[in-house]
Motif scaffolding. Structure first.
Motif, PDB file in Angstrom:
ATOM      1  N   UNK A   1      -1.147  -1.331  -3.093  1.00 41.61           N
ATOM      2  CA  UNK A   1      -0.967  -2.006  -1.822  1.00 41.61           C
ATOM      3  C   UNK A   1      -1.608  -3.395  -1.888  1.00 41.61           C
ATOM      4  N   UNK A   2      -0.934  -4.372  -1.316  1.00 44.79           N
ATOM      5  CA  UNK A   2      -1.443  -5.742  -1.310  1.00 44.79           C
ATOM      6  C   UNK A   2      -1.424  -6.263   0.121  1.00 44.79           C
ATOM      7  N   UNK A   3      -2.551  -6.822   0.541  1.00 42.32           N
ATOM      8  CA  UNK A   3      -2.636  -7.405   1.877  1.00 42.32           C
ATOM      9  C   UNK A   3      -3.101  -8.850   1.772  1.00 42.32           C
ATOM     10  N   UNK A   4      -2.347  -9.744   2.403  1.00 41.33           N
ATOM     11  CA  UNK A   4      -2.625 -11.171   2.375  1.00 41.33           C
ATOM     12  C   UNK A   4      -2.341 -11.693   3.792  1.00 41.33           C
ATOM     13  N   UNK A   5      -3.350 -12.173   4.506  1.00 42.45           N
ATOM     14  CA  UNK A   5      -3.128 -12.606   5.895  1.00 42.45           C
ATOM     15  C   UNK A   5      -2.290 -13.863   6.025  1.00 42.45           C
TER      16      UNK A   5
ATOM     17  N   UNK B   1      -8.951 -10.105  -4.195  1.00 41.73           N
ATOM     18  CA  UNK B   1      -9.689 -10.982  -5.113  1.00 41.73           C
ATOM     19  C   UNK B   1      -9.249 -12.436  -5.043  1.00 41.73           C
ATOM     20  N   UNK B   2      -8.011 -12.689  -4.633  1.00 43.34           N
ATOM     21  CA  UNK B   2      -7.521 -14.069  -4.593  1.00 43.34           C
ATOM     22  C   UNK B   2      -8.283 -14.900  -3.560  1.00 43.34           C
ATOM     23  N   UNK B   3      -8.491 -14.308  -2.389  1.00 38.28           N
ATOM     24  CA  UNK B   3      -9.188 -15.029  -1.318  1.00 38.28           C
ATOM     25  C   UNK B   3     -10.598 -14.504  -1.082  1.00 38.28           C
ATOM     26  N   UNK B   4     -11.012 -13.524  -1.871  1.00 38.34           N
ATOM     27  CA  UNK B   4     -12.376 -13.003  -1.847  1.00 38.34           C
ATOM     28  C   UNK B   4     -12.794 -12.537  -0.456  1.00 38.34           C
ATOM     29  N   UNK B   5     -12.098 -11.521   0.048  1.00 39.58           N
ATOM     30  CA  UNK B   5     -12.506 -10.923   1.315  1.00 39.58           C
ATOM     31  C   UNK B   5     -12.233  -9.426   1.273  1.00 39.58           C
ATOM     32  N   UNK B   6     -12.926  -8.704   2.128  1.00 37.84           N
ATOM     33  CA  UNK B   6     -12.696  -7.281   2.331  1.00 37.84           C
ATOM     34  C   UNK B   6     -11.944  -7.095   3.641  1.00 37.84           C
ATOM     35  N   UNK B   7     -11.336  -5.932   3.796  1.00 43.82           N
ATOM     36  CA  UNK B   7     -10.652  -5.598   5.045  1.00 43.82           C
ATOM     37  C   UNK B   7     -10.780  -4.110   5.285  1.00 43.82           C
ATOM     38  N   UNK B   8     -11.024  -3.738   6.548  1.00 43.38           N
ATOM     39  CA  UNK B   8     -11.046  -2.321   6.922  1.00 43.38           C
ATOM     40  C   UNK B   8      -9.966  -2.094   7.968  1.00 43.38           C
ATOM     41  N   UNK B   9      -9.330  -0.917   7.901  1.00 45.88           N
ATOM     42  CA  UNK B   9      -8.113  -0.685   8.678  1.00 45.88           C
ATOM     43  C   UNK B   9      -8.180   0.537   9.592  1.00 45.88           C
ATOM     44  N   UNK B  10      -9.172   1.416   9.422  1.00 50.01           N
ATOM     45  CA  UNK B  10      -9.299   2.575  10.300  1.00 50.01           C
ATOM     46  C   UNK B  10      -9.903   2.157  11.639  1.00 50.01           C
ATOM     47  N   UNK B  11      -9.470   2.798  12.698  1.00 48.54           N
ATOM     48  CA  UNK B  11      -9.962   2.504  14.045  1.00 48.54           C
ATOM     49  C   UNK B  11     -11.488   2.589  14.103  1.00 48.54           C
TER      50      UNK B  11
ATOM     51  N   UNK C   1       1.856 -19.479   3.883  1.00 52.28           N
ATOM     52  CA  UNK C   1       1.278 -18.993   2.647  1.00 52.28           C
ATOM     53  C   UNK C   1      -0.047 -19.614   2.275  1.00 52.28           C
ATOM     54  N   UNK C   2      -0.621 -20.454   3.163  1.00 53.34           N
ATOM     55  CA  UNK C   2      -1.855 -21.147   2.814  1.00 53.34           C
ATOM     56  C   UNK C   2      -2.904 -20.999   3.909  1.00 53.34           C
ATOM     57  N   UNK C   3      -4.203 -20.961   3.502  1.00 53.85           N
ATOM     58  CA  UNK C   3      -5.263 -20.973   4.509  1.00 53.85           C
ATOM     59  C   UNK C   3      -5.310 -22.322   5.214  1.00 53.85           C
ATOM     60  N   UNK C   4      -5.941 -22.334   6.370  1.00 59.39           N
ATOM     61  CA  UNK C   4      -6.156 -23.567   7.101  1.00 59.39           C
ATOM     62  C   UNK C   4      -7.390 -24.259   6.531  1.00 59.39           C
ATOM     63  N   UNK C   5      -7.290 -25.554   6.270  1.00 62.39           N
ATOM     64  CA  UNK C   5      -8.397 -26.328   5.713  1.00 62.39           C
ATOM     65  C   UNK C   5      -9.141 -27.007   6.856  1.00 62.39           C
ATOM     66  N   UNK C   6     -10.361 -26.562   7.124  1.00 65.38           N
ATOM     67  CA  UNK C   6     -11.146 -27.142   8.207  1.00 65.38           C
ATOM     68  C   UNK C   6     -11.966 -28.351   7.767  1.00 65.38           C
ATOM     69  N   UNK C   7     -12.000 -28.614   6.467  1.00 62.34           N
ATOM     70  CA  UNK C   7     -12.744 -29.772   5.985  1.00 62.34           C
ATOM     71  C   UNK C   7     -14.237 -29.694   6.248  1.00 62.34           C
TER      72      UNK C   7
END
Length: 522
Positions: free
Chosen positions: A12-16, A42-52, A177-183
């Motif tokens: 499974x792959x998740x990418x926001x 690993x691409x964006x270096x974050x974790x995610x949890x999905x259970x309520x 497909x890209x993150x927002x750059x806040x500078x």
């Protein structure tokens, strides 16, 4: 613990940031709950949890899941400096101080007293749609009513509200497909200062005036009023949240009820069911599908440890469809028994402060709409989902009535002259900026002096301004334009010229970068 997209071909792959997931994230959410309830990208270096239960635990534990690094993944990863007064991205004790100031302005009693005014402006807006065969739920309703309600609360003149909405909306948009750059910084819209200055000399019965007069004890024990910077931040946050959430709620309610016409007819016949319907829409299609947090300490989910210093996404959209709490969760049901509350507005000390207002607006809109227009269909071929890493909703949601689907022919393409890079770009160009709120057409007039220096002007939004720092060489063009409408902003254009075509990107101040195209007219 690590669940990588590259671990196996069927993992499974998740990418926001992926639009193909954003269009319908629920199958991916189900797989995450079943296969990787503690997921690592690993691409964006974050974790995610999905259970309520895990999402709720993240919201509840504000000491470990801190908010002062931001609630948006990009903010957390960039370690963006938060302006003072960004109460939605603060931790106690500062959060407690600032939230207390704002909370009393959104108390349920005040919102109840506001309802008659909301109903009046809603009725005025919807009356204009009666008799039409088609309209757009976003342009004609979602972008109008919430904007006017928050403008009324803040004390912003109605003629300026569209500018305010475009400004606040644009700061949430991403390139596909890209993150927002806040500078490195979370910029506030300085144009709100004019309203603050006006209220200093002309106090009124509105939130800006009230905020200016509030005395409080800050986190150091000092008795004081808000600084100008804090006040500007408060107004920015309230304007943005007040527009965005309810706009998306109105859109998702329209789309969901169109997909379930039998339940829509129940609401038209019995408006007392509408509050429950709004709650079910909030569960079924939450406007904010995930919320970010920064872990101040190790934390264990599902027997797996997420290390301190990690960015983590609490997947609200998945939690709201967790079958452990919502039987048959992918079924929309306005009669659903509410064993567990949805988490769309969060939980704990950071529960959305405007949730009472958003619920009231959503209810009033559909009470009034179903009186006037009980049936509609959505033109899904021409509906457009927004591109953002923070909220999920409709940019355009065209609807038609009585089976009269409009015929939408594509606009004729401009005649483009292609070829080698021209020796000169002098002349008149039509430059179209692909902004988040739709294409923005401008006219660029370039003049070249005898020694090759470029100058000229650019027209759009009813104003013409001189361009600055223009240059052209071997097909590469750049120029700067400082505009004053719809807001003060510096626009930096860079692109390539081939024959009579121009393509490139424009950096629009704090709003980010957008694509633009150009066609030579003369």
């Amino acid at each position: 613990m690590s669940t990588s997209a590259n671990a196996s071909s069927d993992a499974v792959y998740y990418d926001p940031y992926l639009r193909e997931i954003a269009r319908n994230p629920y199958p991916v959410y189900r797989r995450l709950r079943d296969e990787a309830p503690v997921y690592y990208n690993p691409e964006y270096d974050f974790y995610a949890v999905s259970h309520y239960d895990d999402v709720k635990a993240g919201f509840a534990n504000h000491k470990t899941f801190i908010s002062s690094r931001g609630g948006i993944l990009e903010l957390i990863k960039e370690n963006v400096q938060m302006p003072p007064g960004t109460f939605i991205f603060e931790d106690p004790p500062l959060h407690t101080v600032h939230r207390t100031i704002v909370q009393r302005m959104f108390m349920p009693r005040r919102m109840i007293n506001l309802e008659s005014k909301v109903r009046e402006l809603t009725a005025n807006c919807l009356d204009q749609l009666v008799g039409r065969d088609d309209f757009d739920f976003i342009a004609d309703i979602g972008a109008q009513i919430p904007m006017r309600v928050i403008g009324m609360l803040l004390g912003i003149p109605e003629e300026d509200l569209q500018i305010v909405r475009e400004s606040t909306d644009s700061r949430l948009r991403t390139e596909e497909g890209k993150p927002l750059d806040y500078g490195g910084q979370l910029a506030m819209d300085a144009s709100f200062e004019q309203y603050i200055d006006w209220r200093i000399d002309n106090p009124s019965d509105d939130v800006i005036t009230e905020l200016m007069g509030v005395e409080f004890e800050d986190e150091t024990g000092t008795r004081r009023t808000l600084t100008r910077e804090e006040l500007l931040t408060f107004v920015n946050v309230l304007a943005g949240a007040g527009n965005e959430t309810t706009n998306r709620l109105i859109g998702w309610t329209a789309k969901t009820l169109a997909d379930h016409p039998d339940q829509r007819r129940e609401l038209a016949a019995d408006p007392s069911l509408i509050p429950d319907a709004i709650e079910e829409v909030l569960r079924y299609e939450p406007v904010g599908t995930h919320v970010g947090r920064y872990l101040a300490a190790d934390f264990e989910f599902q027997g797996q440890t997420v290390p301190a210093g990690s960015a983590i996404l609490l997947l609200v959209g998945s939690a709201n469809r967790d079958e452990r709490h919502f039987p048959d969760p992918d079924r929309f049901d306005i009669h659903r028994e509410r064993r567990s509350p949805h988490l769309t507005f969060g939980f704990g000390i950071h529960t959305c402060i405007g949730n009472v207002l958003a619920r009231m607006e959503g209810r009033v809109v559909y009470e009034e709409l179903l009186k006037r227009i009980p049936e509609w269909e959505i033109d899904v071929d021409n509906a457009e989902l927004s591109s953002t890493s923070t909220v999920r909703g409709w940019e355009t949601l065209p609807a038609y009535l009585n089976g009269k689907k409009p015929t939408r022919s594509a606009a004729p393409a401009a005649t483009l002259v292609t070829g080698e890079a021209p020796d000169s770009v002098a002349g008149e160009w039509q430059v179209t900026i692909k902004s988040p709120t739709g294409p923005m057409a401008t006219t660029l007039v370039l003049e070249e002096s005898a020694d090759g220096v470029l100058s000229g002007s650019q027209s759009g939004e009813g104003t013409t301004t001189p361009i600055e720092s223009a240059s052209y060489s071997d097909g590469s063009i750049s120029w700067t334009n400082k505009i004053t409408k719809p807001m003060k902003m510096k626009l930096d254009f860079t692109g390539q010229v081939s024959g009579g075509e121009m393509t490139g990107k424009v950096k629009a101040g704090f709003m980010g970068k957008f694509n633009f195209t150009g066609v030579k007219l003369s």
